[in-house]
Design a protein around this motif. Structure first.
Motif, PDB file in Angstrom:
ATOM      1  N   THR A  87      -3.747  -3.742  92.597  1.00 56.94           N
ATOM      2  CA  THR A  87      -4.155  -3.512  93.972  1.00 56.94           C
ATOM      3  C   THR A  87      -2.942  -3.487  94.872  1.00 56.94           C
ATOM      4  O   THR A  87      -1.829  -3.737  94.441  1.00 56.94           O
ATOM      5  N   SER A 114     -12.031  -4.163  88.469  1.00 56.91           N
ATOM      6  CA  SER A 114     -13.286  -3.487  88.810  1.00 56.91           C
ATOM      7  C   SER A 114     -14.292  -3.556  87.665  1.00 56.91           C
ATOM      8  O   SER A 114     -15.352  -2.925  87.726  1.00 56.91           O
ATOM      9  N   ARG A 115     -13.972  -4.308  86.633  1.00 58.14           N
ATOM     10  CA  ARG A 115     -14.853  -4.371  85.469  1.00 58.14           C
ATOM     11  C   ARG A 115     -16.051  -5.295  85.693  1.00 58.14           C
ATOM     12  O   ARG A 115     -16.995  -5.283  84.915  1.00 58.14           O
ATOM     13  N   ARG A 168     -21.774  -5.369  89.373  1.00 60.24           N
ATOM     14  CA  ARG A 168     -22.277  -5.643  90.712  1.00 60.24           C
ATOM     15  C   ARG A 168     -23.360  -6.721  90.684  1.00 60.24           C
ATOM     16  O   ARG A 168     -23.396  -7.601  91.549  1.00 60.24           O
ATOM     17  N   TYR A 224     -12.448  -7.860  96.610  1.00 62.70           N
ATOM     18  CA  TYR A 224     -12.921  -7.090  95.459  1.00 62.70           C
ATOM     19  C   TYR A 224     -12.583  -5.630  95.669  1.00 62.70           C
ATOM     20  O   TYR A 224     -13.016  -5.002  96.630  1.00 62.70           O
ATOM     21  N   GLU A 225     -11.780  -5.080  94.776  1.00 63.95           N
ATOM     22  CA  GLU A 225     -11.316  -3.700  94.884  1.00 63.95           C
ATOM     23  C   GLU A 225     -12.281  -2.761  94.163  1.00 63.95           C
ATOM     24  O   GLU A 225     -12.042  -2.338  93.038  1.00 63.95           O
ATOM     25  N   SER A 226     -13.393  -2.482  94.825  1.00 60.98           N
ATOM     26  CA  SER A 226     -14.374  -1.557  94.256  1.00 60.98           C
ATOM     27  C   SER A 226     -15.229  -1.003  95.380  1.00 60.98           C
ATOM     28  O   SER A 226     -15.369  -1.622  96.433  1.00 60.98           O
ATOM     29  N   LYS A 227     -15.824   0.169  95.179  1.00 62.84           N
ATOM     30  CA  LYS A 227     -16.657   0.804  96.199  1.00 62.84           C
ATOM     31  C   LYS A 227     -18.117   0.379  96.090  1.00 62.84           C
ATOM     32  O   LYS A 227     -18.996   0.984  96.689  1.00 62.84           O
TER      33      LYS A 227
END
Length: 446
Positions: free
Chosen positions: A75, A116-117, A120, A142-145
């Motif tokens: 990141t 990102s693993r 959700r 958290y580096e995710s969309k």
């Protein structure tokens, strides 16, 4: 160890609070006495990216075998990251242990998941569990969309501080009630729809501190910040962000920071802030009338503006002024601000972070001496002074007219020989104040 183990559970938990969560978790393998003590901790910090050792302890507890941490820059924060098996073990650890946590109140819950693993559904469950324990403070990176926040977070009556960072998607449900939230920090968070943020803010009746760092490459449309209770506001709009404009109505604001690097056409409507004490403005807007008109009560101001400061505004409460000299019109900007600041005591000429001094245009010597030079200015500081003719003329003008000046500190980036020449040139100039001390500093001594 036996003497420590003999202490009460309450005291042992207080001892565990003095060490990071990762260390507290590791004590569970010491003996049966310590196995579940950490589950009473009111502060939990699960930071995957904080250090290699922290992740090792979590995984060691789960597998009792050494693990290998892969280093890298997953990141913008430059944290470490996990391989897929290691992420799975960390997920299993949290899935198994968080539902068993025993503390009735969780004062602080922090998740830093740079991989990102993580699923959700898992993250939503962890957050929901923390909220069910009368949560007071939550921090998530958290580096995710993905949308990882459960709906019960937005109706948490006990939550006082919420900080979210990364590319996560913020989808605020229709039912929102955060009656205790005082601090909200959103960094690079993406918003599901245009009114998502507005809905969130309108349901935080006691919000005092708001930080909004908008994400690059995204679109906000119209940004509206209407929060009567707000006292501190920081808004960062990057150049690579699509925004139509923003409206700010915060009548009780005391601190305001605006970084607007977006040179695309957009409007700016800010209502007057009568209680404002400190402002930091770094704006690329071609017109700053709305901004300046809203901060006329400010006492401390740092400013870097692509637009020229308009005459006509009076900053009659301003005592401390910092002007960034990275613009070619900086010299005339300085004197317009001096003319508007009738009780100014301190003038600091500097370059903001990631800004670089520019060659100044010729400045127009004022037809009348600014009132603050005759009545109130006591301190002049100039960082990265280069000794150019325009710079020299400004310093000499202030020395010749500032009647109550006590100190003039010039910091040069030049070498020792140039330093001596500039010092001699300024030292020989006349001064209106007989008590003024001229000090010359050079960070690169030869």
């Amino acid at each position: 160890m036996d003497r420590i183990s003999g202490l009460s559970d309450e005291l042992l938990v207080k001892i565990l609070l003095l060490v990071p969560t990762k260390v507290a978790v590791s004590t569970s393998i010491l003996s049966k006495r310590w196995e579940y003590l950490w589950m009473w901790l009111p502060k939990l910090d699960y930071g995957q990216g904080r250090s290699h050792q922290g992740l090792k302890l979590y995984l060691y507890y789960e597998s009792l075998t050494p693990v290998k941490i892969v280093s890298g820059s997953a990141t913008d924060y430059g944290h470490s990251y996990c391989s897929e098996p290691e992420s799975s073990r960390l997920r299993r650890f949290l899935d198994h242990n968080l539902p068993l946590h025993r503390a009735p109140v969780i004062e602080s819950f922090r998740l830093e998941l740079v991989s990102s693993r993580f699923k959700r559904t898992s993250i939503k469950m962890w957050v929901a569990i923390a909220v069910s324990h009368c949560l007071r403070e939550m921090k998530i990176l958290y580096e995710s969309k993905l949308n990882i926040l459960p709906s019960n977070l937005f109706t948490c009556k006990s939550l006082v501080i919420l900080k979210l960072a990364g590319g996560m998607l913020l989808n605020v449900p229709r039912m929102v009630s955060l009656p205790s939230l005082k601090t909200l920090k959103l960094q690079r968070v993406k918003y599901f729809k245009g009114k998502t943020l507005q809905r969130l803010l309108s349901n935080c009746p006691v919000l005092e501190d708001l930080v909004l760092d908008l994400p690059k490459g995204e679109s906000t449309g119209k940004l509206t910040v209407v929060v009567p209770s707000l006292q501190r506001l920081s808004l960062d709009i990057p150049s690579a962000h699509d925004i139509v404009g923003y409206v700010i109505k915060t009548p009780d604001l005391k601190y305001f920071k605006l970084v607007d690097d977006n040179d695309k056409s957009h409007y700016c409507l800010i209502e007057h802030m009568p209680n404002l004490s400190e402002a930091h403005l770094d704006v690329a807007l071609p017109d700053i009338k709305s901004i300046i008109g809203s901060i006329t009560s400010v006492r401390r101001l740092a400013i870097c503006s692509a637009a020229m400061f308009d005459e006509g505004f009076v900053l009659n409460q301003l005592e401390h002024l910092k002007v960034c000299v990275c613009r070619d019109h900086s010299s005339n900007q300085i004197f317009r601000l001096l003319k508007s600041s009738t009780i100014l005591q301190e003038l600091n000429l500097f370059s903001m972070e990631d800004h670089f001094p520019q060659f100044m245009d010729n400045w127009n010597e004022p037809s009348t001496v600014p009132e603050c030079l005759l009545s109130s200015l006591q301190s002049l500081n100039w960082s990265l002074y280069g000794g150019e003719p325009q710079e020299r003329d400004i310093v000499i003008y202030i020395l010749e007219h500032a009647v109550h000046l006590k100190t003039a500190t010039i910091e040069s980036s030049e070498g020792q020989f140039s330093k001596f020449e500039m010092l001699q040139e300024l030292a020989l100039s006349s001064r209106a104040s007989t008590t003024c001390k001229l000090m010359f500093e050079c960070p690169f001594e030869l």
